[in-house]
Motif scaffolding. Structure first.
Motif, PDB file in Angstrom:
ATOM      1  N   GLU A 165       0.825  -1.203   0.000  1.00  0.00           N
ATOM      2  CA  GLU A 165       0.000   0.000   0.000  1.00  0.00           C
ATOM      3  C   GLU A 165       0.863   1.259   0.000  1.00  0.00           C
ATOM      4  N   GLN A 166       1.918   1.246   0.804  1.00  0.00           N
ATOM      5  CA  GLN A 166       2.790   2.415   0.868  1.00  0.00           C
ATOM      6  C   GLN A 166       3.517   2.623  -0.451  1.00  0.00           C
ATOM      7  N   ARG A 167       3.944   1.541  -1.068  1.00  0.00           N
ATOM      8  CA  ARG A 167       4.645   1.679  -2.344  1.00  0.00           C
ATOM      9  C   ARG A 167       3.714   2.253  -3.406  1.00  0.00           C
ATOM     10  N   THR A 168       2.466   1.813  -3.410  1.00  0.00           N
ATOM     11  CA  THR A 168       1.484   2.362  -4.340  1.00  0.00           C
ATOM     12  C   THR A 168       1.276   3.852  -4.093  1.00  0.00           C
ATOM     13  N   ALA A 169       1.199   4.230  -2.830  1.00  0.00           N
ATOM     14  CA  ALA A 169       1.005   5.647  -2.501  1.00  0.00           C
ATOM     15  C   ALA A 169       2.178   6.487  -2.970  1.00  0.00           C
ATOM     16  N   GLU A 170       3.378   5.964  -2.823  1.00  0.00           N
ATOM     17  CA  GLU A 170       4.555   6.706  -3.271  1.00  0.00           C
ATOM     18  C   GLU A 170       4.616   6.790  -4.789  1.00  0.00           C
ATOM     19  N   ALA A 171       4.216   5.705  -5.469  1.00  0.00           N
ATOM     20  CA  ALA A 171       4.333   5.656  -6.925  1.00  0.00           C
ATOM     21  C   ALA A 171       3.233   6.431  -7.631  1.00  0.00           C
ATOM     22  N   THR A 172       2.029   6.434  -7.060  1.00  0.00           N
ATOM     23  CA  THR A 172       0.883   7.018  -7.782  1.00  0.00           C
ATOM     24  C   THR A 172       0.369   8.322  -7.187  1.00  0.00           C
ATOM     25  N   LYS A 173       0.690   8.592  -5.926  1.00  0.00           N
ATOM     26  CA  LYS A 173       0.140   9.778  -5.263  1.00  0.00           C
ATOM     27  C   LYS A 173       1.222  10.726  -4.765  1.00  0.00           C
ATOM     28  N   GLY A 174       2.475  10.394  -5.032  1.00  0.00           N
ATOM     29  CA  GLY A 174       3.562  11.260  -4.609  1.00  0.00           C
ATOM     30  C   GLY A 174       3.781  11.301  -3.115  1.00  0.00           C
ATOM     31  N   ALA A 175       3.371  10.248  -2.417  1.00  0.00           N
ATOM     32  CA  ALA A 175       3.551  10.207  -0.968  1.00  0.00           C
ATOM     33  C   ALA A 175       5.034  10.216  -0.623  1.00  0.00           C
ATOM     34  N   ASP A 176       5.358  10.842   0.491  1.00  0.00           N
ATOM     35  CA  ASP A 176       6.740  10.841   0.953  1.00  0.00           C
ATOM     36  C   ASP A 176       7.149   9.448   1.396  1.00  0.00           C
ATOM     37  N   PRO A 177       8.432   9.102   1.228  1.00  0.00           N
ATOM     38  CA  PRO A 177       8.905   7.807   1.711  1.00  0.00           C
ATOM     39  C   PRO A 177       8.709   7.680   3.227  1.00  0.00           C
ATOM     40  N   THR A 178       8.417   6.472   3.654  1.00  0.00           N
ATOM     41  CA  THR A 178       8.246   6.185   5.072  1.00  0.00           C
ATOM     42  C   THR A 178       9.513   5.520   5.600  1.00  0.00           C
ATOM     43  N   TYR A 179       9.881   5.869   6.822  1.00  0.00           N
ATOM     44  CA  TYR A 179      11.052   5.275   7.472  1.00  0.00           C
ATOM     45  C   TYR A 179      10.606   4.527   8.723  1.00  0.00           C
ATOM     46  N   LEU A 180      11.306   3.455   9.033  1.00  0.00           N
ATOM     47  CA  LEU A 180      11.083   2.703  10.258  1.00  0.00           C
ATOM     48  C   LEU A 180      12.310   2.829  11.154  1.00  0.00           C
ATOM     49  N   PRO A 181      12.128   2.740  12.470  1.00  0.00           N
ATOM     50  CA  PRO A 181      13.282   2.785  13.374  1.00  0.00           C
ATOM     51  C   PRO A 181      13.917   1.399  13.509  1.00  0.00           C
ATOM     52  N   TYR A 182      15.233   1.361  13.670  1.00  0.00           N
ATOM     53  CA  TYR A 182      15.898   0.099  13.990  1.00  0.00           C
ATOM     54  C   TYR A 182      15.557  -0.343  15.408  1.00  0.00           C
ATOM     55  N   VAL A 183      15.557   0.603  16.335  1.00  0.00           N
ATOM     56  CA  VAL A 183      15.232   0.285  17.725  1.00  0.00           C
ATOM     57  C   VAL A 183      14.087   1.189  18.168  1.00  0.00           C
ATOM     58  N   PRO A 184      13.213   0.702  19.053  1.00  0.00           N
ATOM     59  CA  PRO A 184      12.050   1.502  19.455  1.00  0.00           C
ATOM     60  C   PRO A 184      12.479   2.773  20.190  1.00  0.00           C
ATOM     61  N   PRO A 185      12.089   3.945  19.699  1.00  0.00           N
ATOM     62  CA  PRO A 185      12.462   5.178  20.390  1.00  0.00           C
ATOM     63  C   PRO A 185      11.719   5.366  21.706  1.00  0.00           C
ATOM     64  N   GLU A 186      10.552   4.727  21.830  1.00  0.00           N
ATOM     65  CA  GLU A 186       9.761   4.809  23.061  1.00  0.00           C
ATOM     66  C   GLU A 186       9.322   3.402  23.457  1.00  0.00           C
ATOM     67  N   PRO A 187      10.210   2.632  24.067  1.00  0.00           N
ATOM     68  CA  PRO A 187       9.865   1.257  24.450  1.00  0.00           C
ATOM     69  C   PRO A 187       8.762   1.227  25.505  1.00  0.00           C
ATOM     70  N   ASP A 188       8.039   0.113  25.529  1.00  0.00           N
ATOM     71  CA  ASP A 188       7.009  -0.079  26.550  1.00  0.00           C
ATOM     72  C   ASP A 188       7.219  -1.427  27.228  1.00  0.00           C
ATOM     73  N   GLU A 189       6.241  -1.861  27.997  1.00  0.00           N
ATOM     74  CA  GLU A 189       6.404  -3.099  28.772  1.00  0.00           C
ATOM     75  C   GLU A 189       6.504  -4.334  27.893  1.00  0.00           C
ATOM     76  N   ASN A 190       6.117  -4.227  26.628  1.00  0.00           N
ATOM     77  CA  ASN A 190       6.196  -5.365  25.710  1.00  0.00           C
ATOM     78  C   ASN A 190       7.479  -5.384  24.891  1.00  0.00           C
ATOM     79  N   THR A 191       8.310  -4.367  25.028  1.00  0.00           N
ATOM     80  CA  THR A 191       9.547  -4.294  24.263  1.00  0.00           C
ATOM     81  C   THR A 191      10.575  -5.257  24.840  1.00  0.00           C
ATOM     82  N   PRO A 192      11.162  -6.127  24.018  1.00  0.00           N
ATOM     83  CA  PRO A 192      12.195  -7.045  24.534  1.00  0.00           C
ATOM     84  C   PRO A 192      13.330  -6.284  25.214  1.00  0.00           C
ATOM     85  N   ARG A 193      13.847  -6.890  26.267  1.00  0.00           N
ATOM     86  CA  ARG A 193      14.920  -6.259  27.039  1.00  0.00           C
ATOM     87  C   ARG A 193      16.075  -5.829  26.153  1.00  0.00           C
TER      88      ARG A 193
END
Length: 310
Positions: A165-193
Motif C-alpha cells: 500500500e505504501q509503495r502504491t502511494a509513493e508511486a501514484t500519489k507522490g507520498a513521501d517515503p516512510t522510514y522505520l526505526p531500527y530500535v524503538p524510540p519509546e519502548p514499553d512493557e512489551n519491548t524485549p529487554r
C-alpha cells in the motif's frame, strides 16, 4: 587509525583502518574485516572491535555500509542485506590490496546483523579464512519471526501488505517515503529487554552518533530484508572455521545456537554467562570476553599460532 575510502562498484565506501602497535609496513600482517550491526556505523561497536583487534596485532578495518554513514549510495538509509553482503566482499577486495596484508590471512568479524552478513559473505567468498560472530542476528529471519523467533514466517504477511500500500502511494500519489526505526524510540512493557538496551546504546550519549539516525527506508528495505536468509545453505557452503560468541541472557541467542547447530565446518560456540545481546557492543567485561576468544581464534587460524597464545 586512518580514515580511508575504497570502491564498491559505483559506490565509494568509507572506513577506518586500524594498525597494530609497532606496525611494520614491510611485514605481512593478518587482517580482519569488521562488519557493523544494522543501524550502526563504523564509529560504534565495529570500530571498538577493530581497535581491540589491532591491539592484538591484526590490521583491522571497520567501515560504513553502502547507503549508510559516510559511505555513498542513494537512496541513503537503505538496509539491503544483499548489498550489505557485497560490502563485505568489497572490504576484502580493499584489504587484500594493501601491501602489508597477507591475502591468505584475512578474517571477518561481524556484530549483530553484521554477523549474519559476514556468514553469508564467507559462504561464497573463500578469501575469508576464518570467521567470528558476536551476538549474531539473521536479519531476515528475525524480521519475519520476531526477536525471540517464536512467530511463523507467515507473520510477515501483514507488514508486506502495508508495504504494498505504501509503495502504491509513493508511486501514484507522490507520498513521501516512510522510514522505520531500527530500535524503538519509546519502548514499553512489551519491548524485549535487548531492544530497550539497544535504545540506551543508540539513542543516548552512551554511543549516539550523528550518522546513526535510527531509521531505514520502509518500502525499499523491508521487501529485501524479509526474503533474506543469512544462513541459507550454510551447512554445505561454509567451509571456514567459525567462532560464535553470544550472551546467555540474549533474546537473540537462538540465532547463534541455530547457526552452531547447522554449521559443519570447524566451529566453536561460546555462550558468556550473564551477557545480553547489547552487552557485547560496549560493556568492557563482555567486549573483553569476546576479544579474549576471538583474538586467539584468529591467531590460530590465520597465523598458525596455538590458540592459547591469545
Amino acid at each position: 587509525m586512518e580514515a580511508i575510502t575504497f570502491p564498491n562498484g559505483q559506490i565509494t565506501m568509507a572506513g577506518n583502518l586500524y594498525l597494530p602497535d609497532g606496525f611494520a609496513p614491510d611485514t605481512p600482517h593478518a587482517a580482519i574485516v569488521v562488519v557493523h550491526p544494522g543501524g550502526g556505523v563504523k564509529e560504534q561497536a565495529a570500530g571498538l572491535y577493530a581497535s581491540k583487534l589491532a591491539e592484538q596485532g591484526f590490521v583491522a578495518l571497520a567501515f560504513d555500509a553502502s547507503f549508510q554513514g559516510d559511505s555513498g549510495g542513494e537512496p541513503h538509509h537503505l538496509e539491503d542485506p544483499y548489498a550489505r553482503v557485497e560490502d563485505v566482499r568489497a572490504a576484502v577486495d580493499y584489504i587484500q590490496s594493501l601491501d602489508y596484508v597477507d591475502p591468505e590471512r584475512i578474517g571477518a568479524l561481524g556484530v549483530c546483523a553484521g554477523g549474519g552478513y559476514s556468514v553469508n559473505a564467507a559462504m561464497t567468498d573463500y578469501r575469508i579464512k576464518a570467521l567470528t560472530t558476536v551476538s549474531a542476528v539473521n536479519i531476515g529471519t528475525s524480521f519475519r519471526r520476531g526477536w525471540y523467533g517464536t512467530d511463523s514466517d507467515a507473520a510477515a504477511v501483514p507488514t508486506l501488505r502495508a508495504l504494498a500500500e505504501q509503495r502504491t502511494a509513493e508511486a501514484t500519489k507522490g507520498a513521501d517515503p516512510t522510514y522505520l526505526p531500527y530500535v524503538p524510540p519509546e519502548p514499553d512493557e512489551n519491548t524485549p529487554r535487548d531492544l530497550v538496551e539497544a535504545g540506551d546504546y543508540y539513542l543516548t550519549p552512551r554511543a549516539q552518533h550523528p550518522n546513526a539516525k535510527n531509521k531505514f527506508l520502509f518500502t525499499k528495505s523491508v521487501s529485501r530484508i524479509f526474503t533474506f536468509d543469512a544462513f541459507h545453505m550454510v551447512e554445505d557452503l561454509l567451509t571456514q572455521p567459525i567462532l560464535i560468541v553470544a550472551g546467555s541472557e540474549a533474546g537473540s541467542l537462538w540465532m547463534s545456537t541455530e547457526l552452531h547447530g547447522r554449521v559443519r565446518s570447524p566451529k566453536q560456540l561460546q555462550v558468556v554467562e550473564g551477557g545480553t545481546h547489547m552487552s557485547f557492543y560496549d560493556v568492557p567485561e563482555y567486549v573483553d570476553r569476546a576479544i579474549s576468544q576471538a583474538a586467539p581464534f584468529f591467531r590460530e587460524h590465520l597465523t598458525g599460532e596455538p590458540a592459547d597464545k591469545g
